[in-house]
Design an enzyme around this catalytic site. Sequence first.
Site, PDB file in Angstrom:
ATOM      1  N   HIS A 102       0.882  -1.170   0.000  1.00  0.00           N
ATOM      2  CA  HIS A 102       0.000   0.000   0.000  1.00  0.00           C
ATOM      3  C   HIS A 102       0.920   1.221   0.000  1.00  0.00           C
ATOM      4  O   HIS A 102       2.007   1.181   0.587  1.00  0.00           O
ATOM      5  CB  HIS A 102      -0.830   0.108   1.283  1.00  0.00           C
ATOM      6  N   ASP A 105       2.304   1.949   3.311  1.00  0.00           N
ATOM      7  CA  ASP A 105       3.288   1.000   3.871  1.00  0.00           C
ATOM      8  C   ASP A 105       4.680   1.487   3.530  1.00  0.00           C
ATOM      9  O   ASP A 105       5.593   1.444   4.344  1.00  0.00           O
ATOM     10  CB  ASP A 105       3.189  -0.399   3.244  1.00  0.00           C
TER      11      ASP A 105
END
Length: 437
Positions: A102, A105
């Site tokens: 993501h 992340d």
Amino acid sequence: MTIYFPEVKETVIYEGPKSKNPLAFRWYDKDKMVLGKTMEEHLRFAVAYWHTFKSEGGDPFGNATMSQAWKTYGDPMDNAFATCDAAFEFFTKLSVPFYCFHDRDLAPEGDTFSQSCSNLEKLVAHAGKLQKQTGVKLLWGTANLFSHPRYAHGAGTNPDFHVFAYGAAQVKQAIAATQELGGQNYVFWGGREGYETLLNTRLKQEQDQMAAFFHMCVEYAQEIGFTGQFLIEPKPKEPTKHQYDFDTAAVLNFLRAYDLLDHFKLNIEANHATLAGHSFEHELATAASAGRLGSVDVNRGDSLLGWDTDQFPTDLYSTTFAMLEILAAGGIGSGGLNFDAKVRRSSHETVDLFHGHIGGMDTFARGLAIAAAIIEDGVLAGFREKRYSSWNEPAAAAVLAKGSSLAACEEFVLANGEPTMKSGRQEYLENVINTFI
Ligand code: XUL
Ligand code: CO
């Protein structure tokens, strides 16, 4: 350069089923040919950045248990660079071809939208460099539209246009980041695209909004020349009570209703299937039957718990049944098997991350080998062939060709009388599966 996994000195290699080395593969022999392709080509394993490098082991009852070195630099950007270095050390040592992330992340949210974009750009450049150095590739990217408080009521389905626009702007950046890193797919998981109560919800409007959101994504991808496959990942609930992308059937219906089917495939997750009251293989088969099986998030739930435990897959029956469906669909194409799985909070050491992935890769490699043996034997295909053989009769074939009628069926019954009962032989077939396992 800092070494984050000193306990794993060498790349994890295949040592065969008799090996006692916990840091070796017993079944995943990446170059082994199975039905004309290597195991690596069939399985296309990916590591999930969020669970493996970002999980801290906290739960609603207890604090973090995992404070690996790459999380402890203090400054969020320093941690982000260190995490990326640790991730590529892990991918290389595990000898895994792909990873997934993501946006949040990879890089932390900044104080403003522009700062978040600039943080992401810096980390994308760093990850790009490491991809080149190691040969590890991006299976898919995605945007985290569920953690930040602004998304409490969803992103694409938010009642406030301002939040909708924020989500759209964030996805624009995430698709561009995925493209820059050569991502082969882009995933949409609508974790907060659902509702808690109908008392405050316009269900039809929220779905119209979501469809408009997806159409804008399709147009943007075309505009920038992003050729990766768009994927929707169904999940029935958690974090919201009712998520619109409940299961494969609901997603297919949504895509058809809004003229989006040509642009999307599905990313099927094992634990999401079981939360929806389906088997993993049911969801794979349903997506494949519409020609829309795109990729797979591999993990497993716990039969005694009703939530998304995201455990590593270790159930040989499940991986065998999954691989039977994937092989029947002609393989996973540009998708892969992404370990959307996390070690338990009590497994807090870095070596536990290796054990989880090695076990998952071995269990799928074994499932692949067993499924291939079943297919080569032809026992299931032969049984199904016979079971449906009456559909080869001219009167039946006419029904499938849409050249029949209720009256023609009536005529058939008048001429042929009562059908004979035929056993489905489920127990026999289950025994057959056991002879391969
Ligand atoms: C959550 C989940 C996500 C998606 C990507 O249950 O599966 O991690 O895979 O957003
Ligand atoms: Co997932």
